[in-house]
Motif scaffolding. Structure first.
Motif, mmCIF file in Angstrom:
data_model
loop_
_atom_site.group_PDB
_atom_site.id
_atom_site.type_symbol
_atom_site.label_atom_id
_atom_site.label_comp_id
_atom_site.label_asym_id
_atom_site.label_seq_id
_atom_site.Cartn_x
_atom_site.Cartn_y
_atom_site.Cartn_z
ATOM 1 N N SER A 6 2.050 -6.169 -0.549
ATOM 2 C CA SER A 6 1.827 -5.132 0.455
ATOM 3 C C SER A 6 1.403 -5.775 1.769
ATOM 4 O O SER A 6 1.135 -6.983 1.835
ATOM 5 C CB SER A 6 0.733 -4.173 -0.015
ATOM 6 O OG SER A 6 -0.515 -4.858 -0.088
ATOM 7 N N TRP A 7 1.285 -4.946 2.822
ATOM 8 C CA TRP A 7 0.818 -5.455 4.104
ATOM 9 C C TRP A 7 -0.630 -5.927 4.010
ATOM 10 O O TRP A 7 -1.006 -6.937 4.620
ATOM 11 C CB TRP A 7 0.971 -4.387 5.181
ATOM 12 C CG TRP A 7 0.492 -4.828 6.531
ATOM 13 C CD1 TRP A 7 -0.556 -4.341 7.233
ATOM 14 C CD2 TRP A 7 1.048 -5.880 7.336
ATOM 15 N NE1 TRP A 7 -0.702 -5.009 8.431
ATOM 16 C CE2 TRP A 7 0.289 -5.960 8.519
ATOM 17 C CE3 TRP A 7 2.121 -6.752 7.169
ATOM 18 C CZ2 TRP A 7 0.555 -6.878 9.534
ATOM 19 C CZ3 TRP A 7 2.385 -7.666 8.185
ATOM 20 C CH2 TRP A 7 1.609 -7.729 9.341
ATOM 21 N N CYS A 36 6.853 -3.605 5.257
ATOM 22 C CA CYS A 36 6.705 -2.660 6.366
ATOM 23 C C CYS A 36 7.983 -2.654 7.181
ATOM 24 O O CYS A 36 8.745 -3.625 7.172
ATOM 25 C CB CYS A 36 5.496 -2.983 7.241
ATOM 26 S SG CYS A 36 5.638 -4.495 8.212
ATOM 27 N N ARG A 53 9.683 6.260 8.656
ATOM 28 C CA ARG A 53 10.095 5.487 7.482
ATOM 29 C C ARG A 53 11.611 5.501 7.327
ATOM 30 O O ARG A 53 12.278 6.466 7.668
ATOM 31 C CB ARG A 53 9.438 6.049 6.217
ATOM 32 C CG ARG A 53 7.953 5.793 6.158
ATOM 33 C CD ARG A 53 7.418 5.923 4.749
ATOM 34 N NE ARG A 53 5.973 5.681 4.699
ATOM 35 C CZ ARG A 53 5.317 5.355 3.596
ATOM 36 N NH1 ARG A 53 5.973 5.244 2.433
ATOM 37 N NH2 ARG A 53 4.015 5.147 3.630
ATOM 38 N N ALA A 78 8.371 1.810 2.135
ATOM 39 C CA ALA A 78 7.826 0.845 3.106
ATOM 40 C C ALA A 78 7.172 1.585 4.265
ATOM 41 O O ALA A 78 7.833 2.373 4.952
ATOM 42 C CB ALA A 78 8.928 -0.068 3.616
ATOM 43 N N PRO A 79 5.883 1.351 4.547
ATOM 44 C CA PRO A 79 5.217 2.030 5.665
ATOM 45 C C PRO A 79 5.685 1.490 7.013
ATOM 46 O O PRO A 79 6.179 0.364 7.107
ATOM 47 C CB PRO A 79 3.741 1.712 5.435
ATOM 48 C CG PRO A 79 3.753 0.398 4.709
ATOM 49 C CD PRO A 79 4.974 0.436 3.821
ATOM 50 N N THR A 80 5.519 2.298 8.034
ATOM 51 C CA THR A 80 5.815 1.847 9.400
ATOM 52 C C THR A 80 4.589 1.132 9.975
ATOM 53 O O THR A 80 3.475 1.265 9.457
ATOM 54 C CB THR A 80 6.163 3.026 10.312
ATOM 55 O OG1 THR A 80 4.996 3.851 10.461
ATOM 56 C CG2 THR A 80 7.306 3.854 9.727
ATOM 57 N N LEU A 116 0.367 1.722 9.599
ATOM 58 C CA LEU A 116 -0.568 0.635 9.303
ATOM 59 C C LEU A 116 -1.607 0.430 10.405
ATOM 60 O O LEU A 116 -2.429 -0.486 10.316
ATOM 61 C CB LEU A 116 0.221 -0.660 9.085
ATOM 62 C CG LEU A 116 1.160 -0.657 7.867
ATOM 63 C CD1 LEU A 116 2.038 -1.902 7.851
ATOM 64 C CD2 LEU A 116 0.360 -0.551 6.566
#
Length: 324
Positions: free
Chosen positions: A141-142, A224, A230, A237-239, A243
């Motif tokens: 993840s980020w 991301c 999205r 995947a988040p933008t 985040l």
């Protein structure tokens, strides 16, 4: 009887009006094929999208729009031709993209003014960028990405398709905001960098969606995306906005010509290319390559170029970017 000199003034006024009238008044535009310079090799996303537009616009214009590929020099050979050799008659156009806007601010001798030395006609679309890691690696993840960078300063590598590209500058900005040290590894092309992550040569790639097939194939994981919303293709995947970064990075491009083009000719070209851009056939090409619509009319595109030039100049100074 009119006052003395009235007739002469009338003649001068008529002559001035004729000089100011669009070139369209002297003859139909276009009356021969139009050349559209694509500064990349055939087969890429921009080439495919612009070829589709050229075919569709030709139906409206009544003349062929011939795509000419001029790859090299980080995609700036088309701009070089427009500013040094092309006539401003509407028959030679080229793709306008971020590297052309940025280049004057990262070389010792600026080759052009990105605002004043072109006639900007229409904004078209951009790309879906994202950060991708190896699917079976430690980063999922980020949050993991940032944690790894902090735990291993100067060890987390990311690949892009070149120095001083839009995605390289975005990663520099993110790293500065987070206070982390990342290592940039430029490759010649985005597909090469994606393969490098899959093979373990580098830990991540920050680039346009040439990595998508490897994500769908299970070799890579996208952590991301940089679009405003999205991606329908990768909905998990988040933008960057989600985040916590007020950043949307799509590197939009358009079509421009040499400076000094006739406004009437520009209007004809804008309308034909807009119709092509909005055609379902071109929309299908953009969907195939994950290219978000970034339409600007002529006035708005000029303003966009001016704003972006200011940003690129500020970033070049901030990061002390030089490529010569």
């Amino acid at each position: 009887m009119p006052p003395a000199g009235h007739g002469r003034r009338a003649v001068l006024a008529l002559a001035g009006g004729a000089l100011a009238a669009p070139a369209l008044a002297q003859g139909k535009f276009p009356d021969r094929p139009i050349r559209l310079i694509v500064p990349w090799p055939p087969g890429g996303s921009a080439d495919a999208q612009l070829r589709s537009m050229a075919e569709l616009a030709a139906r409206t214009l009544g003349q062929p729009v011939l795509v000419e590929n001029r790859p090299g020099a980080s995609g700036t050979l088309g701009a070089q031709f427009l500013t040094t050799q092309a006539r401003p008659d509407g028959y030679t156009l080229g793709q306008m993209h971020m590297s052309i806007i940025r280049r004057p601010f990262i070389v010792r001798t600026p080759p052009w003014d990105p605002v004043a030395d072109f006639t900007h006609i229409i904004g078209l679309c951009g790309w879906m960028y994202g950060i991708v890691v190896k699917a079976d690696g430690p980063i999922k993840s980020w949050a993991d990405y940032l944690a790894h960078a902090r735990a291993h300063p100067g060890r987390l590598t990311y690949a892009t398709s070149g120095i001083a590209t839009t995605n390289h500058l975005a990663m520099e900005e993110i790293a500065a905001r987070e206070g982390i040290e990342l290592v940039h590894v430029p490759y010649r092309a985005a597909n090469e960098s994606a393969v490098a992550v899959a093979s373990g040569e580098v830990m991540s790639v920050a680039d346009a969606s040439s990595w998508a097939p490897l994500v769908e194939g299970g070799q890579l994981r996208v952590i991301c995306v940089w679009t405003a919303e999205r991606s329908p293709r990768f909905p998990d995947a988040p933008t960057l906005r989600e985040l916590g970064y007020d950043m949307v990075i799509t590197s939009p491009y358009g079509i421009s010509g040499p400076k000094g083009m006739d406004p009437g000719v520009v209007r004809v070209l804008h309308d034909a290319f807009k119709a092509a851009l909005m055609d379902p056939a071109n929309a299908a090409v953009r969907t195939q390559f994950d290219m978000p619509l970034e339409y600007y009319d002529t006035a708005d595109y000029r303003q966009f170029i001016a704003r972006r030039a200011d940003y690129e100049q500020a970033m070049a100074r901030k990061l002390n970017l030089r490529i010569d």
